[in-house]
Scaffold this motif. Structure first.
Motif, mmCIF file in Angstrom:
data_model
loop_
_atom_site.group_PDB
_atom_site.id
_atom_site.type_symbol
_atom_site.label_atom_id
_atom_site.label_comp_id
_atom_site.label_asym_id
_atom_site.label_seq_id
_atom_site.Cartn_x
_atom_site.Cartn_y
_atom_site.Cartn_z
ATOM 1 N N ILE A 1 -11.133 -5.609 20.046
ATOM 2 C CA ILE A 1 -10.341 -5.409 18.828
ATOM 3 C C ILE A 1 -8.875 -5.485 19.220
ATOM 4 O O ILE A 1 -8.444 -4.849 20.182
ATOM 5 C CB ILE A 1 -10.633 -4.037 18.178
ATOM 6 C CG1 ILE A 1 -12.082 -3.963 17.702
ATOM 7 C CG2 ILE A 1 -9.678 -3.774 17.011
ATOM 8 C CD1 ILE A 1 -12.458 -2.637 17.037
ATOM 9 N N SER A 2 -8.099 -6.297 18.483
ATOM 10 C CA SER A 2 -6.677 -6.370 18.765
ATOM 11 C C SER A 2 -5.971 -5.206 18.081
ATOM 12 O O SER A 2 -6.226 -4.914 16.917
ATOM 13 C CB SER A 2 -6.151 -7.740 18.321
ATOM 14 O OG SER A 2 -5.089 -7.599 17.429
ATOM 15 N N ILE A 3 -5.115 -4.517 18.821
ATOM 16 C CA ILE A 3 -4.396 -3.369 18.248
ATOM 17 C C ILE A 3 -2.901 -3.528 18.476
ATOM 18 O O ILE A 3 -2.466 -3.850 19.569
ATOM 19 C CB ILE A 3 -4.934 -2.022 18.809
ATOM 20 C CG1 ILE A 3 -4.072 -0.838 18.373
ATOM 21 C CG2 ILE A 3 -5.068 -2.012 20.302
ATOM 22 C CD1 ILE A 3 -4.770 0.139 17.479
ATOM 23 N N GLU A 4 -2.142 -3.364 17.406
ATOM 24 C CA GLU A 4 -0.682 -3.448 17.499
ATOM 25 C C GLU A 4 -0.083 -2.214 16.854
ATOM 26 O O GLU A 4 -0.605 -1.705 15.876
ATOM 27 C CB GLU A 4 -0.158 -4.669 16.735
ATOM 28 C CG GLU A 4 -0.441 -5.987 17.416
ATOM 29 C CD GLU A 4 -1.078 -6.981 16.462
ATOM 30 O OE1 GLU A 4 -0.312 -7.712 15.802
ATOM 31 O OE2 GLU A 4 -2.315 -6.993 16.367
ATOM 32 N N VAL A 5 1.016 -1.752 17.401
ATOM 33 C CA VAL A 5 1.774 -0.657 16.797
ATOM 34 C C VAL A 5 3.159 -1.193 16.477
ATOM 35 O O VAL A 5 3.839 -1.719 17.357
ATOM 36 C CB VAL A 5 1.878 0.554 17.751
ATOM 37 C CG1 VAL A 5 2.644 1.692 17.075
ATOM 38 C CG2 VAL A 5 0.492 1.033 18.170
ATOM 39 N N ILE A 6 3.535 -1.113 15.196
ATOM 40 C CA ILE A 6 4.838 -1.619 14.781
ATOM 41 C C ILE A 6 5.628 -0.472 14.112
ATOM 42 O O ILE A 6 5.059 0.550 13.771
ATOM 43 C CB ILE A 6 4.695 -2.824 13.832
ATOM 44 C CG1 ILE A 6 3.763 -2.498 12.663
ATOM 45 C CG2 ILE A 6 4.131 -4.034 14.547
ATOM 46 C CD1 ILE A 6 4.434 -2.229 11.417
ATOM 47 N N ALA A 7 6.904 -0.674 13.921
ATOM 48 C CA ALA A 7 7.729 0.345 13.278
ATOM 49 C C ALA A 7 7.515 0.298 11.768
ATOM 50 O O ALA A 7 7.614 -0.761 11.145
ATOM 51 C CB ALA A 7 9.194 0.106 13.613
ATOM 52 N N GLY A 8 7.207 1.452 11.176
ATOM 53 C CA GLY A 8 7.040 1.540 9.734
ATOM 54 C C GLY A 8 8.385 1.632 9.032
ATOM 55 O O GLY A 8 9.438 1.504 9.669
ATOM 56 N N GLY A 9 8.342 1.862 7.728
ATOM 57 C CA GLY A 9 9.564 1.914 6.935
ATOM 58 C C GLY A 9 9.810 3.290 6.353
ATOM 59 O O GLY A 9 9.161 4.269 6.738
ATOM 60 N N SER A 10 10.714 3.356 5.385
ATOM 61 C CA SER A 10 11.131 4.648 4.834
ATOM 62 C C SER A 10 10.219 5.129 3.715
ATOM 63 O O SER A 10 10.364 6.244 3.226
ATOM 64 C CB SER A 10 12.569 4.559 4.341
ATOM 65 O OG SER A 10 12.638 3.542 3.367
ATOM 66 N N SER A 11 9.268 4.299 3.280
ATOM 67 C CA SER A 11 8.257 4.734 2.310
ATOM 68 C C SER A 11 6.909 4.208 2.787
ATOM 69 O O SER A 11 6.848 3.305 3.628
ATOM 70 C CB SER A 11 8.544 4.142 0.924
ATOM 71 O OG SER A 11 8.390 2.730 0.962
ATOM 72 N N ARG A 12 5.834 4.762 2.226
ATOM 73 C CA ARG A 12 4.507 4.270 2.579
ATOM 74 C C ARG A 12 4.418 2.774 2.312
ATOM 75 O O ARG A 12 3.909 2.007 3.132
ATOM 76 C CB ARG A 12 3.433 5.022 1.784
ATOM 77 C CG ARG A 12 2.010 4.588 2.111
ATOM 78 C CD ARG A 12 0.991 5.162 1.146
ATOM 79 N NE ARG A 12 -0.349 4.746 1.537
ATOM 80 C CZ ARG A 12 -0.874 3.555 1.239
ATOM 81 N NH1 ARG A 12 -0.171 2.663 0.549
ATOM 82 N NH2 ARG A 12 -2.098 3.248 1.640
ATOM 83 N N GLN A 13 4.911 2.380 1.128
ATOM 84 C CA GLN A 13 4.834 0.964 0.745
ATOM 85 C C GLN A 13 5.569 0.068 1.748
ATOM 86 O O GLN A 13 5.071 -0.993 2.130
ATOM 87 C CB GLN A 13 5.441 0.808 -0.648
ATOM 88 C CG GLN A 13 5.194 -0.546 -1.277
ATOM 89 C CD GLN A 13 5.581 -0.518 -2.760
ATOM 90 O OE1 GLN A 13 5.109 0.341 -3.502
ATOM 91 N NE2 GLN A 13 6.423 -1.422 -3.183
ATOM 92 N N ALA A 14 6.737 0.521 2.203
ATOM 93 C CA ALA A 14 7.510 -0.250 3.188
ATOM 94 C C ALA A 14 6.744 -0.326 4.509
ATOM 95 O O ALA A 14 6.758 -1.360 5.188
ATOM 96 C CB ALA A 14 8.874 0.378 3.389
#
Ligand code: CTP
Ligand code: MG
Length: 239
Positions: free
Chosen positions: A81-94
């Motif tokens: 399984i490929s797993i990536e962690v990226i930076a989220g935003g200031s809201s859930r939607q972002a």
């Protein structure tokens, strides 16, 4: 941070995990708070990774926690399984929109809150299966148990809602990838779930039965309930 390691399955899972957990009270960001000695996010990812059709997982972490979260997830997900962690935003939607930019070619995308850490693999399967059967958007729902009333700013009741047609909505929510991309591409205002964006586009949204274990850990009492579920069901959290 990317670890691209092989290809399997027709499902990608996006996990918004960048929230602070203000309603849980002081402490670490919610996704990193522990339940039976392990962070909520680890519980959530382990269950997503146990779904045979899942081939990719993208986690949106708080911008300052990307490295820490990547380290935390080492060894949690099988090598295919490929797993990536990226930076989220200031809201859930972002945060979901940001995770969506990292999604690969798989035709089905599930969006799953890290805060619903105990959602069982069979719930992921049920949602993905309904998308596979042709529904462009699918959400798990449960009946409302409380009586629901309108209350004004003075605390006075304005009426009682007929709850028979109301449902509480959980995650994982499932989408055809092109539908989710279009829904986020057209987003103007903030929605608390992704199906809300799809509805705005006129996409029909299908419901499947939800699961008590997919409760959203929001307030301190929810952590107590979640601990009890884990204890009752054993360390894997499965029935
Ligand atoms: N989330 C996110 N990015 C944000 C805000 C929320 O990825 N900027 C994620 C949370 O990590 C959580 C899910 O969206 O997994 C649902 O949000 P919620 O339960 O509201 O979590 P928090 O926003 O962390 O909690 P609170 O609103 O109490 O601060
Ligand atoms: Mg929130």
């Amino acid at each position: 941070v990317t670890a691209q390691r092989g290809v399997r399955g027709d499902v990608a899972v996006l996990v918004p995990a960048a929230g602070q957990g203000v309603r849980l009270g002081p402490g670490h960001p919610k996704a990193l708070r522990c339940l039976s000695g392990e962070p909520l996010l680890v519980h959530a990812i382990r269950r997503a990774a146990a779904v045979p059709s899942v081939g990719q997982i993208v986690v949106a972490a708080a911008p300052g926690a990307v490295k820490l979260v990547s380290e935390l997830l080492v060894g949690v997900v099988p090598a295919d399984i490929s797993i990536e962690v990226i930076a989220g935003g200031s809201s859930r939607q972002a945060s979901v929109a940001s995770a969506l930019t990292a999604v690969g070619p798989r035709p089905i995308v599930l969006v799953h809150d890290a805060a619903r850490a105990l959602a069982p693999p069979e719930l992921f399967e049920r949602v993905a299966a309904a998308v596979r059967e042709g529904h462009p958007a699918v959400i798990p729902v449960v009946p409302i148990v409380d009586t629901i009333k309108y209350v004004d700013s003075a605390g006075m009741v304005g009426g009682t809602v007929d709850r028979t047609a109301l449902r509480a909505v959980q995650t994982p929510q499932g989408f055809r990838r092109d539908v989710l991309v279009a829904a986020h591409g057209c987003a103007v205002d903030e929605h608390t779930d992704d199906a809300g964006l799809a509805e705005k586009l006129g996409v029909p949204v299908f419901t499947v039965p939800g699961d008590d274990r997919a409760l959203k850990i929001t307030r301190p009492v929810d952590l107590v309930v979640a601990e009890a579920l884990l204890t009752r069901r054993g360390p894997s959290g499965r029935a």
